[in-house]
Motif scaffolding. Structure first.
Motif, PDB file in Angstrom:
ATOM      1  N   ALA A 120      12.266  -0.573   7.707  1.00 45.45           N
ATOM      2  CA  ALA A 120      11.187   0.152   8.371  1.00 45.45           C
ATOM      3  C   ALA A 120      11.797   1.351   9.075  1.00 45.45           C
ATOM      4  O   ALA A 120      12.775   1.225   9.820  1.00 45.45           O
ATOM      5  N   SER A 121      11.232   2.538   8.822  1.00 40.57           N
ATOM      6  CA  SER A 121      11.777   3.780   9.354  1.00 40.57           C
ATOM      7  C   SER A 121      10.663   4.597  10.002  1.00 40.57           C
ATOM      8  O   SER A 121       9.558   4.686   9.468  1.00 40.57           O
ATOM      9  N   GLY A 122      10.959   5.188  11.168  1.00 44.13           N
ATOM     10  CA  GLY A 122       9.969   6.009  11.862  1.00 44.13           C
ATOM     11  C   GLY A 122      10.614   7.202  12.529  1.00 44.13           C
ATOM     12  O   GLY A 122      11.828   7.231  12.743  1.00 44.13           O
ATOM     13  N   GLU A 123       9.772   8.184  12.894  1.00 43.58           N
ATOM     14  CA  GLU A 123      10.288   9.401  13.519  1.00 43.58           C
ATOM     15  C   GLU A 123      10.839   9.125  14.910  1.00 43.58           C
ATOM     16  O   GLU A 123      11.875   9.664  15.310  1.00 43.58           O
ATOM     17  N   PRO A 125       0.832  -1.223   0.000  1.00 35.33           N
ATOM     18  CA  PRO A 125       0.000   0.000   0.000  1.00 35.33           C
ATOM     19  C   PRO A 125       0.858   1.261   0.000  1.00 35.33           C
ATOM     20  O   PRO A 125       1.908   1.322   0.652  1.00 35.33           O
ATOM     21  N   LYS A 126       0.423   2.275  -0.728  1.00 40.11           N
ATOM     22  CA  LYS A 126       1.194   3.513  -0.854  1.00 40.11           C
ATOM     23  C   LYS A 126       1.417   4.176   0.509  1.00 40.11           C
ATOM     24  O   LYS A 126       2.465   4.782   0.747  1.00 40.11           O
ATOM     25  N   GLU A 127       0.418   4.055   1.411  1.00 41.12           N
ATOM     26  CA  GLU A 127       0.550   4.701   2.716  1.00 41.12           C
ATOM     27  C   GLU A 127       1.589   4.006   3.608  1.00 41.12           C
ATOM     28  O   GLU A 127       1.972   4.547   4.646  1.00 41.12           O
ATOM     29  N   TYR A 128       2.046   2.800   3.195  1.00 39.30           N
ATOM     30  CA  TYR A 128       3.075   2.100   3.961  1.00 39.30           C
ATOM     31  C   TYR A 128       4.480   2.579   3.574  1.00 39.30           C
ATOM     32  O   TYR A 128       5.449   2.234   4.240  1.00 39.30           O
ATOM     33  N   ILE A 129       4.597   3.327   2.494  1.00 43.01           N
ATOM     34  CA  ILE A 129       5.916   3.590   1.908  1.00 43.01           C
ATOM     35  C   ILE A 129       6.403   5.003   2.211  1.00 43.01           C
ATOM     36  O   ILE A 129       5.682   5.984   2.017  1.00 43.01           O
ATOM     37  N   ARG A 130       7.644   5.090   2.693  1.00 38.25           N
ATOM     38  CA  ARG A 130       8.311   6.376   2.875  1.00 38.25           C
ATOM     39  C   ARG A 130       9.070   6.756   1.612  1.00 38.25           C
ATOM     40  O   ARG A 130       9.012   7.891   1.150  1.00 38.25           O
ATOM     41  N   SER A 131       9.805   5.786   1.034  1.00 38.29           N
ATOM     42  CA  SER A 131      10.549   6.080  -0.192  1.00 38.29           C
ATOM     43  C   SER A 131      10.835   4.797  -0.962  1.00 38.29           C
ATOM     44  O   SER A 131      10.951   3.716  -0.379  1.00 38.29           O
ATOM     45  N   ILE A 132      10.922   4.952  -2.290  1.00 41.09           N
ATOM     46  CA  ILE A 132      11.286   3.847  -3.187  1.00 41.09           C
ATOM     47  C   ILE A 132      12.380   4.344  -4.112  1.00 41.09           C
ATOM     48  O   ILE A 132      12.263   5.431  -4.697  1.00 41.09           O
TER      49      ILE A 132
END
Length: 241
Positions: free
Chosen positions: A137-140, A116-123
Motif C-alpha cells: 500500500a502506497s500513498g502520498e 478494483p482499478k481505482e485501488y491500484i497504483r501499479s501492476i
C-alpha cells in the motif's frame, strides 16, 4: 517291500527338499526385485490438461530404484480425483506437481477477488495467472507498507477486453507446471497486453484489510511479482488444503 517303501520315502524327501530350495530361491529373487524397483502410478491413457483423473485411468508400473524420484506418486489417493495441470502421457510416471485439486482455485478459506482499478497504483506487467505476488500500500502522505507477510496467488490477469493475457503459443501456465523457468521468462517477454484487471485469491481477513486501506483513495496498491512462483517449482505445488 520295505526297500521299495524306503526308496519312495527317499525320493519324496528329495523332491520336498528341492521344492523347499526352489521356494527359498524364488522368495529371495522376489525380495531382491522389490528392493531394486518401486511401484509408481502411471496413466493408462493420454490425459489432457484439465481432465480429472479417475482410479480407472491409473495403474501401477515398476521403475528402477535408481530412476525413482520423490515427486513420483506411489499412492492412489494422492492422484485419483485430481485435475491434470498439464497433458499426461500414457505410461509416464505421474509426478505430484502435475496434478492438483483445483488449479488456480482459491484454498479452503479463500475467495477470488477482483481488485478494483481505482485501488491500484501499479501492476508489474510481467505478472501472469498462477504467479505469486506481493501487495504493498502506497500513498502520498503515508509511508508505504506491505499488506501481508506472505505472497498471494494470482487467479487471472485480463485486458480491458476481458481477454486473458498470455502467450498463446507458449502458455505461461504450462511452463509454470513443467518447471521450465526459461520458457516462463520467454512467455512473459512475448505476451502482449496491458493488465486492466487482476484477480487474486485472498482470505476474508486479507480482503477486508485491503479494502479498508484503499477505499478512501489515500492509499493505493502496488502489485509486485514474487520469485516465490519459481521456488515452488522445485518442491511441487504447495498444500492447498
Amino acid at each position: 517291500m520295505k526297500r521299495r517303501r524306503n526308496a519312495i520315502i527317499s525320493l519324496t524327501a528329495a523332491v520336498l527338499s528341492a521344492s523347499l530350495v526352489y521356494g527359498m530361491y524364488e522368495l529371495q529373487r522376489i525380495q531382491i526385485k522389490k528392493e531394486e524397483t518401486v511401484a509408481v502410478l502411471v496413466p493408462k491413457r493420454f490425459i489432457g490438461a484439465g481432465e480429472r483423473l479417475k482410479e480407472s485411468d491409473l495403474e501401477y508400473q515398476m521403475v528402477p530404484q535408481g530412476a525413482f524420484v520423490s515427486d513420483m506418486v506411489v499412492k492412489l489417493e494422492h492422484a485419483a480425483g485430481k485435475e491434470a495441470v498439464i497433458p499426461l502421457g500414457k505410461g509416464e510416471p505421474l509426478l505430484i506437481w502435475k496434478v492438483d485439486d483445483y488449479y488456480l482455485q482459491p484454498k479452503r478459506f479463500e475467495s477470488t477477488f477482483q481488485i478494483p482499478k481505482e485501488y491500484i497504483r501499479s501492476i508489474s506487467n510481467g505478472i501472469r495467472a498462477g504467479d505469486k505476488v506481493l501487495l504493498y500500500a502506497s500513498g502520498e502522505s503515508s509511508p508505504s507498507i506491505r499488506l501481508y507477510p506472505e505472497a498471494v496467488t494470482v487467479a487471472s490477469v485480463k485486458t480491458s477486453g476481458n481477454v486473458e493475457i498470455d502467450n498463446m503459443d507458449n502458455p505461461n501456465l504450462f511452463s509454470l507446471a513443467e518447471g521450465n523457468k526459461e520458457q516462463m521468462y520467454a512467455s512473459r517477454r512475448e505476451a502482449n497486453g496491458m493488465i486492466d484487471y487482476i484477480n487474486v485469491n485472498l482470505t476474508e481477513e486479507q480482503w477486508l484489510r485491503l479494502d479498508s486501506l484503499c477505499k478512501s483513495g489515500e492509499l493505493k496498491l502496488v502489485v509486485a511479482y514474487s520469485p516465490l512462483s519459481l521456488e515452488l517449482l522445485a518442491g511441487g505445488e504447495a498444500d492447498r488444503s
